[in-house]
Scaffold this motif. Structure first.
Motif, PDB file in Angstrom:
ATOM      1  N   LYS A 152      49.994  35.021  35.597  1.00 54.72           N
ATOM      2  CA  LYS A 152      49.300  33.745  35.580  1.00 54.72           C
ATOM      3  C   LYS A 152      47.804  33.994  35.517  1.00 54.72           C
ATOM      4  N   ALA A 153      47.077  33.111  34.837  1.00 57.21           N
ATOM      5  CA  ALA A 153      45.621  33.213  34.714  1.00 57.21           C
ATOM      6  C   ALA A 153      44.986  32.161  35.624  1.00 57.21           C
ATOM      7  N   TYR A 154      44.320  32.618  36.667  1.00 56.04           N
ATOM      8  CA  TYR A 154      43.756  31.703  37.662  1.00 56.04           C
ATOM      9  C   TYR A 154      42.319  31.339  37.307  1.00 56.04           C
ATOM     10  N   GLY A 155      42.012  30.041  37.401  1.00 50.56           N
ATOM     11  CA  GLY A 155      40.673  29.564  37.101  1.00 50.56           C
ATOM     12  C   GLY A 155      39.610  30.276  37.918  1.00 50.56           C
ATOM     13  N   GLY A 156      38.517  30.659  37.239  1.00 50.06           N
ATOM     14  CA  GLY A 156      37.409  31.309  37.923  1.00 50.06           C
ATOM     15  C   GLY A 156      37.601  32.783  38.185  1.00 50.06           C
ATOM     16  N   SER A 157      38.714  33.361  37.729  1.00 50.79           N
ATOM     17  CA  SER A 157      38.994  34.775  37.979  1.00 50.79           C
ATOM     18  C   SER A 157      39.200  35.520  36.664  1.00 50.79           C
ATOM     19  N   ASP A 158      39.147  36.835  36.753  1.00 47.73           N
ATOM     20  CA  ASP A 158      39.405  37.668  35.582  1.00 47.73           C
ATOM     21  C   ASP A 158      40.904  37.920  35.428  1.00 47.73           C
ATOM     22  N   ALA A 159      41.373  37.921  34.203  1.00 48.88           N
ATOM     23  CA  ALA A 159      42.770  38.234  33.889  1.00 48.88           C
ATOM     24  C   ALA A 159      42.797  39.516  33.065  1.00 48.88           C
ATOM     25  N   GLU A 160      43.571  40.493  33.507  1.00 50.22           N
ATOM     26  CA  GLU A 160      43.629  41.787  32.839  1.00 50.22           C
ATOM     27  C   GLU A 160      44.627  41.769  31.680  1.00 50.22           C
ATOM     28  N   PHE A 161      44.283  42.513  30.629  1.00 46.48           N
ATOM     29  CA  PHE A 161      45.177  42.606  29.465  1.00 46.48           C
ATOM     30  C   PHE A 161      45.205  44.049  28.960  1.00 46.48           C
ATOM     31  N   ILE A 180      46.002  39.497  44.840  1.00 43.19           N
ATOM     32  CA  ILE A 180      46.887  38.448  44.316  1.00 43.19           C
ATOM     33  C   ILE A 180      46.862  38.532  42.795  1.00 43.19           C
ATOM     34  N   ASP A 181      47.952  38.980  42.205  1.00 45.64           N
ATOM     35  CA  ASP A 181      48.032  39.156  40.748  1.00 45.64           C
ATOM     36  C   ASP A 181      46.845  39.954  40.215  1.00 45.64           C
ATOM     37  N   SER A 182      46.542  41.078  40.889  1.00 46.75           N
ATOM     38  CA  SER A 182      45.464  42.000  40.499  1.00 46.75           C
ATOM     39  C   SER A 182      44.061  41.423  40.709  1.00 46.75           C
ATOM     40  N   ILE A 183      43.970  40.247  41.321  1.00 48.91           N
ATOM     41  CA  ILE A 183      42.670  39.703  41.717  1.00 48.91           C
ATOM     42  C   ILE A 183      42.460  40.065  43.181  1.00 48.91           C
TER      43      ILE A 183
END
Length: 296
Positions: A30-39, A216-219
């Motif tokens: 999941k991509a959380y607002g205000g946070s970085d999402a890894e790819f 939390i999900d790599s955040i």
């Protein structure tokens, strides 16, 4: 790309190996607002240093930014920042382009979630002794109850090279983190630098201290020691015996502690004493009324 060859083995054949993008995927669910999402992007037969372009998007028209870089070892990893105001449930994805090879790809689409907040991170005590059960707590917003999270406990380093001690999986309950941990110190305390040793380099004694990070999900939250530091306090048992093995009672002692401080006391009638809440590290013991009695 061709992977099977049915030609004879007793002759030379010319084949063409084609470059390709094998996968373009998010490393989070999941991509959380205000946070970085890894790819991550994986390729095949792409030359070292080939240019790569990444463009993050959402189905609702939000931009997650752009990245221009180069790829090595047929793999590229990165992060895209999810906007604070992205609509919950919007689907985000990224486009990949290798312009020199005319290759393009699109990632999987993952849902956007609300901004995550982790606040009030703290230990229930400021000091821990061997065998103590300590509690970590925090308030968590933007994550459903029952969600899997990780707590990472690190030993604090003044220079920023924090050592990971343990990683503990747990769940969010009632919008909170509550986790218990049994403290043990498994290293040799004699290896902790003393005040005298560090003074030569313009530094001061620092006991082992610990903070925790919530993943939390790599955040990760708490990397700046928001939990506060949990300090390790040790103890020392003193025993003095005669050559015949009998305890020597009521003897005065002086402890020279790792932080440069001293403590004084007297043994009991059996020749024993225990000093609690001692800064861990190398200790010297002196019995001032006994000649040549300094013990390390």
């Amino acid at each position: 790309m061709q992977t099977k060859f049915n030609k004879s083995t007793d002759a030379q054949h010319k084949i063409t190996l084609e470059s390709s993008i094998i996968s373009s995927t998010w490393k989070v669910a999941k991509a959380y607002g205000g946070s970085d999402a890894e790819f991550e992007v994986k390729t095949s037969l792409v030359g070292e240093g080939a240019k790569i372009k990444i463009k993050g998007k959402s189905e609702g028209g939000k931009s997650l930014g752009k990245i221009s870089d180069v790829i090595y070892c047929n793999q590229f990893s990165g992060k895209l920042t999810v906007p604070d105001n992205i609509k919950i449930g919007d689907m985000v994805y990224f486009e990949v382009e290798l312009p020199q090879l005319s290759l393009k790809d699109e990632s999987n689409h993952i849902p956007a979630g609300p901004p995550i907040e982790v606040t009030n991170m703290k230990w229930d005590v400021k000091e821990a002794r061997r065998g103590d059960i300590v509690k970590m707590t925090a308030d968590i917003a933007g994550v459903n109850d029952g969600s899997e999270i990780k707590v990472i406990i690190l030993e604090y380093d003044q220079d920023g090279s924090h050592d990971k001690i343990v990683e503990i999986p747990t769940q969010v309950k009632n919008k909170k983190l509550e986790l218990f941990w049994k403290y043990e110190y498994h290293e040799d305390t004699d290896e902790i630098p003393t005040h005298d040793e560090l003074q030569k380099y313009g530094k001061s004694y620092n006991p082992p201290e610990y903070f925790f990070v919530v993943d939390i999900d790599s955040i990760q939250f708490g990397k700046n020691q928001e939990s506060g530091l949990l300090e390790f306090k040790d103890f020392v048992d003193i025993e003095l015996k005669s050559e015949s093995g009998k305890g020597i009672p009521n003897e005065k002692y002086i402890l020279y502690l790792a932080d440069g401080s001293q403590r004084q006391g007297n043994l009991d009638n059996g020749g024993h004493a225990r000093e609690k809440n001692v800064p861990p590290g190398e200790i010297r013991i002196e019995f001032p009324d006994i000649k040549d009695s300094v013990i390390n």
